[in-house]
Design a protein around this motif. Structure first.
Motif, PDB file in Angstrom:
ATOM      1  N   LEU A 417      35.130   2.104  -4.545  1.00 27.95           N
ATOM      2  CA  LEU A 417      34.488   3.409  -4.355  1.00 27.95           C
ATOM      3  C   LEU A 417      35.539   4.457  -4.013  1.00 27.95           C
ATOM      4  CD1 LEU A 417      31.414   2.338  -2.165  1.00 27.95           C
ATOM      5  CD2 LEU A 417      31.521   2.565  -4.651  1.00 27.95           C
ATOM      6  N   ASN A 418      35.469   5.613  -4.650  1.00 27.33           N
ATOM      7  CA  ASN A 418      36.422   6.696  -4.407  1.00 27.33           C
ATOM      8  C   ASN A 418      36.198   7.258  -3.001  1.00 27.33           C
ATOM      9  OD1 ASN A 418      37.888   9.122  -4.321  1.00 27.33           O
ATOM     10  ND2 ASN A 418      37.627   9.448  -6.519  1.00 27.33           N
ATOM     11  N   PRO A 419      37.197   7.129  -2.104  1.00 26.20           N
ATOM     12  CA  PRO A 419      36.993   7.581  -0.724  1.00 26.20           C
ATOM     13  C   PRO A 419      36.828   9.088  -0.593  1.00 26.20           C
ATOM     14  CG  PRO A 419      39.302   7.028  -1.085  1.00 26.20           C
ATOM     15  CD  PRO A 419      38.559   6.608  -2.319  1.00 26.20           C
ATOM     16  N   ARG A 420      37.172   9.856  -1.638  1.00 29.50           N
ATOM     17  CA  ARG A 420      37.078  11.319  -1.579  1.00 29.50           C
ATOM     18  C   ARG A 420      35.749  11.842  -2.117  1.00 29.50           C
ATOM     19  NH1 ARG A 420      42.258   9.980  -2.985  1.00 29.50           N
ATOM     20  NH2 ARG A 420      43.919  10.774  -1.611  1.00 29.50           N
ATOM     21  N   MET A 421      34.890  10.937  -2.554  1.00 29.67           N
ATOM     22  CA  MET A 421      33.598  11.336  -3.108  1.00 29.67           C
ATOM     23  C   MET A 421      32.467  10.913  -2.178  1.00 29.67           C
ATOM     24  SD  MET A 421      34.218  10.288  -7.123  1.00 29.67           S
ATOM     25  CE  MET A 421      32.604  10.844  -7.675  1.00 29.67           C
ATOM     26  N   THR A 422      31.451  11.751  -2.060  1.00 27.99           N
ATOM     27  CA  THR A 422      30.258  11.359  -1.311  1.00 27.99           C
ATOM     28  C   THR A 422      29.457  10.355  -2.138  1.00 27.99           C
ATOM     29  OG1 THR A 422      28.885  13.103  -2.257  1.00 27.99           O
ATOM     30  CG2 THR A 422      30.125  13.637  -0.236  1.00 27.99           C
ATOM     31  N   GLU A 454      19.416   9.755   3.681  1.00 24.44           N
ATOM     32  CA  GLU A 454      20.467  10.515   4.368  1.00 24.44           C
ATOM     33  C   GLU A 454      21.870   9.979   4.083  1.00 24.44           C
ATOM     34  OE1 GLU A 454      18.402   7.911   7.577  1.00 24.44           O
ATOM     35  OE2 GLU A 454      17.832   9.142   5.847  1.00 24.44           O
ATOM     36  N   HIS A 455      21.952   8.789   3.512  1.00 26.55           N
ATOM     37  CA  HIS A 455      23.263   8.227   3.175  1.00 26.55           C
ATOM     38  C   HIS A 455      23.926   8.953   2.007  1.00 26.55           C
ATOM     39  CE1 HIS A 455      21.940   4.165   5.102  1.00 26.55           C
ATOM     40  NE2 HIS A 455      22.480   4.984   5.990  1.00 26.55           N
ATOM     41  N   LEU A 456      23.161   9.734   1.258  1.00 23.67           N
ATOM     42  CA  LEU A 456      23.705  10.404   0.072  1.00 23.67           C
ATOM     43  C   LEU A 456      24.886  11.307   0.391  1.00 23.67           C
ATOM     44  CD1 LEU A 456      20.749  11.556  -2.224  1.00 23.67           C
ATOM     45  CD2 LEU A 456      22.602   9.978  -2.791  1.00 23.67           C
ATOM     46  N   ASP A 457      24.884  11.938   1.542  1.00 19.44           N
ATOM     47  CA  ASP A 457      25.912  12.940   1.851  1.00 19.44           C
ATOM     48  C   ASP A 457      27.076  12.378   2.660  1.00 19.44           C
ATOM     49  OD1 ASP A 457      24.440  15.059   0.593  1.00 19.44           O
ATOM     50  OD2 ASP A 457      23.083  15.032   2.325  1.00 19.44           O
ATOM     51  N   ARG A 458      27.132  11.063   2.814  1.00 22.06           N
ATOM     52  CA  ARG A 458      28.227  10.446   3.556  1.00 22.06           C
ATOM     53  C   ARG A 458      29.305   9.931   2.605  1.00 22.06           C
ATOM     54  NH1 ARG A 458      24.809   6.816   7.982  1.00 22.06           N
ATOM     55  NH2 ARG A 458      23.496   8.512   8.758  1.00 22.06           N
ATOM     56  N   TYR A 459      30.483   9.683   3.176  1.00 18.14           N
ATOM     57  CA  TYR A 459      31.604   9.141   2.412  1.00 18.14           C
ATOM     58  C   TYR A 459      31.690   7.623   2.620  1.00 18.14           C
ATOM     59  CZ  TYR A 459      33.217  13.910   1.584  1.00 18.14           C
ATOM     60  OH  TYR A 459      33.317  15.211   1.161  1.00 18.14           O
ATOM     61  N   PRO A 460      32.357   6.894   1.706  1.00 21.16           N
ATOM     62  CA  PRO A 460      32.380   5.430   1.789  1.00 21.16           C
ATOM     63  C   PRO A 460      32.873   4.864   3.117  1.00 21.16           C
ATOM     64  CG  PRO A 460      33.141   6.125  -0.367  1.00 21.16           C
ATOM     65  CD  PRO A 460      32.958   7.377   0.447  1.00 21.16           C
ATOM     66  N   HIS A 461      33.812   5.549   3.789  1.00 21.44           N
ATOM     67  CA  HIS A 461      34.367   4.996   5.028  1.00 21.44           C
ATOM     68  C   HIS A 461      33.317   4.871   6.131  1.00 21.44           C
ATOM     69  CE1 HIS A 461      34.337   8.699   7.464  1.00 21.44           C
ATOM     70  NE2 HIS A 461      34.643   9.343   6.341  1.00 21.44           N
ATOM     71  N   ILE A 471      26.012   0.224  -2.443  1.00 26.15           N
ATOM     72  CA  ILE A 471      26.283   1.481  -3.159  1.00 26.15           C
ATOM     73  C   ILE A 471      26.851   1.172  -4.544  1.00 26.15           C
ATOM     74  CG2 ILE A 471      27.690   3.581  -3.165  1.00 26.15           C
ATOM     75  CD1 ILE A 471      27.552   3.441  -0.042  1.00 26.15           C
ATOM     76  N   GLY A 472      27.761   0.187  -4.613  1.00 30.88           N
ATOM     77  CA  GLY A 472      28.322  -0.210  -5.905  1.00 30.88           C
ATOM     78  C   GLY A 472      27.250  -0.718  -6.861  1.00 30.88           C
ATOM     79  N   ILE A 473      26.274  -1.456  -6.343  1.00 27.46           N
ATOM     80  CA  ILE A 473      25.172  -1.945  -7.173  1.00 27.46           C
ATOM     81  C   ILE A 473      24.295  -0.787  -7.630  1.00 27.46           C
ATOM     82  CG2 ILE A 473      23.079  -3.362  -7.149  1.00 27.46           C
ATOM     83  CD1 ILE A 473      24.581  -5.258  -5.211  1.00 27.46           C
ATOM     84  N   ALA A 474      24.022   0.159  -6.706  1.00 29.39           N
ATOM     85  CA  ALA A 474      23.228   1.333  -7.084  1.00 29.39           C
ATOM     86  C   ALA A 474      23.917   2.113  -8.198  1.00 29.39           C
ATOM     87  CB  ALA A 474      23.016   2.221  -5.858  1.00 29.39           C
TER      88      ALA A 474
END
Length: 646
Positions: A417-422, A454-461, A471-474
């Motif tokens: 997952l790209n850490p710079r993307m929500t 609410e998880h949509l606006d968070r980052y992978p970390h 998230i990867g499966i989604a």
């Protein structure tokens, strides 16, 4: 281990140990006042999931805590051969006394030998240096002892391997070299911290046998740290279960598996798939090949979604001056494969056998060198995939629709997952070619995989490993695929999280009619999830069969060795079963043996095996009827191979 008479005094006694890591934000307690006792000649397994404090306990004993970690309370008493006790918690980490303990009294094997071995020195030099430090040997004597140590850990041609650098050895050989270094000072206690986690199942079995033999020959105690309850069932005399810095249960191994006392231990045992103890509910009937009650068939075959024929992928490796020397590596070597509607096809084999390269070819991340990949993945909404086309040779511009219907779930939930993307952007990315993406659609995807809007606006970390994999499966199911390729998708997860992800995959398959190509080295997980299994060896397919049939009655000697090497999470069954030992390491894929690729390691090899490579063919029963199984062995019908018994 059972002994008569009074219990011997502990070799290592940990009392009230507390390890803390001060940070700018808060004080992290990694080990929270634990008690642990290891007796002479005992194999004591310390079990727990990631972050439980297992490794920090071992590192504290040897003064190897990474800064700013520190022991803030407790004792670690070690009993010398003279009977004198030392509190290791009070010794200076870099002091002379601790340097003697570290290696001379207590040896340690780390999880990643590649990181623990110096890339600048030969294996023999590194073992010899340990011999000189702890045994006071001269340089010539230390070198001779190093060669003998490599021989003791069953490395072939030890005189030659002693002159090799770590990068020139396989993972199994590097771990054997690490064991030789750990034993160089003739320690009375060996700490093995996840020593087989990164190894193939066959190599793991060899390392476990090696440790058991050395432990018995040297009357040595072992503290074996692991999260694998199959390994515990195989190795342990005593077991301590650790959770969130605390030891929640300690029992002899047979008692712990028969009657676990703590709810966390019971959860770990329940979450661990056991070979030949049932599987999840059958998938949609459209997934399977109909068979009669004797297991013969197929009576009627479902048309495959994806059909692979003669697939080959060859890489050219350059070496020597100016890259003039060239060798060809056939990573995938003439593979035939089918993925049926609604089924889970398990793909198994050792590292380097070509599993991941095959998956990349199916996705056309790698372009095949030869062969064909035809598919029936079209749907009413998207006909760009041109069902029936040969994906192996199709132009890149024509593959978008196909790739929407064939998606990938990766092994590493942290790196994929790209850490710079929500999460919003991660899920929307594969859909952007279809126009603006409604937030409601992304929320629906999250809820499908058990996450919150609410998880949509968070980052992978901000997520745990299990949440990241959800998230990867989604992301993978966002384009409404027909097939998911899951490449070691649960191997990096703790056992409890792994169980949750496997359940999620099963639910998605039932609700969305997905097919899976599930790539794994974990045979127990494959048995739990798969409808059929395909076995690869050195780039070739050597056996395919329905899961139940393959595990009960393999038709290729390599499959038999894989099944024999898998530890069963039941000490009674594990220690009573017959073992099939596999000799040697996986051959160099650039120098494959003539004839059958498995013949150099096969106990049934005959003259024809060296002359003729067997084709993957239909296996017949005693009456000459097809069985719905295929094997690449000249003697598939004649050999009586051992499966895993219930």
């Amino acid at each position: 281990m059972t002994t008569a008479g009074p219990e011997p005094a502990p070799l290592l006694q940990v009392s009230g140990l507390r390890v803390e890591f001060p940070t700018d934000e808060r004080l992290v307690t990694a080990v929270d006042g634990i008690d642990l006792s290891i007796r002479p000649n005992e194999v004591h397994c310390l079990v727990g999931e990631s972050g439980s404090g297992k490794s920090q306990t071992a590192r504290a004993a040897l003064g190897l805590l990474d800064p700013p970690g520190r022991i803030t309370d407790g004792q670690i008493r070690y009993r010398l051969e003279s009977g004198q006790e030392l509190d290791l918690a009070q010794l200076k980490a870099r002091g002379k006394q601790m340097r003697h303990i570290r290696g001379g009294e207590i040896g340690m094997i780390f999880q990643e030998p590649a990181r623990s071995l110096s890339p600048m020195h030969t294996i023999g030099f590194q073992i010899a240096e340990a011999m000189r430090l702890h045994r006071g040997l001269s340089k010539p004597a230390a070198w001779e002892a190093a060669v003998e140590a490599l021989k003791e850990v069953r490395i072939p041609r030890p005189e030659l391997r002693a002159k090799a650098y770590p990068f020139e050895l396989s993972g199994g050989m590097r771990q054997r070299a690490m064991i030789a270094i750990a034993l160089a000072g003739q320690p009375r206690l060996l700490i093995a911290d996840e020593p087989t986690t990164a190894l193939d199942v066959t190599t793991q079995a060899q390392i476990l046998r090696l440790l058991r033999r050395i432990q018995a020959e040297r009357d040595m105690a072992i503290l074996f740290i692991t999260h694998d309850l199959g390994v515990v069932a195989d190795m342990a005399d005593e077991v301590s279960v650790m959770r969130r810095g605390e030891i929640v249960e300690r029992q002899p191994v047979h008692s712990l598996f028969a009657a676990p006392q703590h709810e966390y231990t019971r959860m770990l045992l329940e979450a661990t798939p056991k070979l030949r103890e049932g599987r999840r509910a059958e998938a949609s009937s459209s997934a399977l090949i109909d068979q009669d009650s004797q297991g013969h068939g197929p009576a009627e075959k479902t048309k495959p979604l994806v059909e692979v024929k003669g697939l080959t992928k060859t890489f050219t490796l350059k070496s020597g001056v100016l890259g003039r020397r060239r060798r060809h590596l056939h990573a995938v070597d003439g593979v035939d494969l089918e993925i049926l509607p609604g089924e889970t096809l398990g793909l198994v084999g050792e590292s380097g056998c070509g599993k991941s390269t095959l998956a990349k070819c199916l996705l056309r991340v790698e372009k095949p060198s030869a062969g064909s990949i035809t598919h029936r993945l079209g749907n009413e909404q998207n006909q760009q995939d041109r069902a029936g086309q040969d994906v192996a040779t199709a132009p890149e511009a024509e593959l978008r629709g196909y790739r929407q219907r064939m998606r990938m779930v990766f092994q590493d939930p942290f790196g994929s997952l790209n850490p710079r993307m929500t999460v919003h952007d991660i899920l929307a990315e594969p859909l952007r070619g279809d126009g603006p993406v409604a937030r409601e659609r992304l929320v629906e995807l999250l809820e499908l995989v058990g996450l919150e809007p609410e998880h949509l606006d968070r980052y992978p970390h901000a997520f745990s490993g299990g949440q990241r994999q959800r998230i990867g499966i989604a992301r993978a199911i966002a384009t409404d695929p027909a097939v998911l390729l899951a490449d070691e998708a649960v191997s990096a997860l703790d056992v409890s999280v792994r169980s949750q992800i496997l359940d999620l995959l099963g639910e998605l398959q039932d609700s969305r009619g997905l097919s899976y190509l599930f790539i794994s080295h974990d045979m127990s997980t494959v048995e739990h999830l798969a409808d059929r299994v395909a076995v690869m060896y050195l780039g070739r397919m050597v056996e395919t069969a329905p899961t139940e049939a393959l595990f009960a009655d393999p038709k290729h000697p390599y499959t038999e060795t894989l099944l024999s090497a898998v530890p069963i999470a039941d000490p009674v069954r594990q220690r009573a079963r017959e073992r099939i030992e596999i000799s040697g390491e996986l051959p160099d894929p650039t120098e494959k043996p003539e004839g059958c690729p498995f013949r150099n390691r096969c106990r049934f090899a005959q003259e024809i095996c060296a002359l003729e490579a067997p084709e993957l063919r239909e296996v017949q029963d005693a009456e000459g009827n097809p069985t719905g199984r295929r094997s690449a062995c000249h003697f598939a019908e004649e050999l009586n191979l051992m499966g895993v018994q219930r």
